[in-house]
Design an enzyme around this catalytic site. Sequence first.
Site: not given
Length: 474
Positions: A242-243
């Site tokens: 994920s970011k």
Amino acid sequence: MTDSVVTRFAPSPTGFLHIGGARTALFNWLYAKKHGGKMLLRIEDTDRERSTEAAIGAILDGLKWLELGWDGEVIYQFARAARHREVAEQLLADGKAYRCYASAEELAAMREKARAEGRTRLYDGMWRDRDPATAPGDVKPTIRLRAPQTGETVIEDQVQGRVVWQNENLDDLVLLRGDGNPTYMLAVVVDDHDMGVTHVIRGDDHLINAARQKQIYDAMGWTLPSMSHIPLIHGPDGSKLSKRHGALGVDAYRAMGYLPAALRNYLVRLGWSHGDQEIFSTEEMIAAFDLASVGRAAARFDFAKLENLNGHYIRHADDQSLVKMFEDVLDHVPGRGELKAKLNDTTRAQLAKAMPALKERAKTLIELIDGAYFLFADRPLELDPKAQALLTPENRRLIGQLHSALEKVETWSGAATEAALRAFAEENSLKLGAVAQPLRAALTGRTTSPGIFEVLDVLGRQESLGRLKDQATT
Ligand code: GLU
């Protein structure tokens, strides 16, 4: 034809150069370098809706920043569409492909039926053997590969091992769309072949494509390049990256103050290992890299590890190149224009002088900038809350006395100021630490900094005395 190694990095410019792409580029680059070959760069811009100039720029910049140079001109896939069509036409002429006139409704029905019956082959071969004379006039045909219906398609993958697909499960894939545009699958094969690619190294999300692509190679009678599908990068908990966990563009890592050498070193260890070795110079990396030691399990991204590695690279970088990197990163971090404007030969020299002390305590270039704050701060200094609290009225009187003591130092240096301060502490029965902390607060506006004598030395006589005066009371 030579048998020298040709790899390629083939990003789709639908977004920035993300961290997984950077690792793929690195592996291709290393493999090519190791074997004295070439790494080519192909921008897969066939998706006209989603490909952007900005993304192309970010990919090229990211590769340059990471010092992963490619050989020759950048190849743009879309520009080669005529060649892709030519190959589709050739397969058609050879009877290895056929025109398919199935309508959108017919295809949808086929898909539904296949799904209901639990089959992965979605196209039922409707036009495979049908006479084109019976074709409806209003449908623009696609060109489909006449793929084998029995037997197996096998990829001997350098990372995944032998991977086998039953041909009965694979579709007659579309090579050319109804509008005459080549499909991605065809374009990749034709380009890899025409570019003389000998080794395909890419994410394992493309493994199934390898089977489809092999069928095109076979139909054309071309040799399949060596295939290596490397496991994707996951988050620290094993889930999709994920970011928050690092799924960012390379430009973001640059702006966070990571060094290209550190990022390369971090990335090479994501999915590849060489004994327990953690630190690799570029030469060592090239010498040691091999596909056999790429693991099959997904690699896990760990920010803390990257940060530690970056700290190592900063500590070991030479001072002048850190000054350059310091300057360079200012262009990539918003709001640093003011600092940039203060860089001149004098401040650069000060920065270089302070660097041995500064780099010891910085894990990123941003921390380095932060640590160097005191060099560029304008008088009177803005004190951070801790420095503010430290500068009590009593300590401000002490600063006044220290100002007088230091004023007597004629030939300014770290050693001379140290001697003066030690003498002052002794005369006043104070510990050196009790003197150094308020001094640090007044000189740097912070409660942490490089050693106080280094600070005095780097700031020089006039600036040091001026800053002390600003905070002193009598
Ligand atoms: N363009 C594809 C991607 O960005 C890579 C294709 C390939 O390496 O064959 O995922």
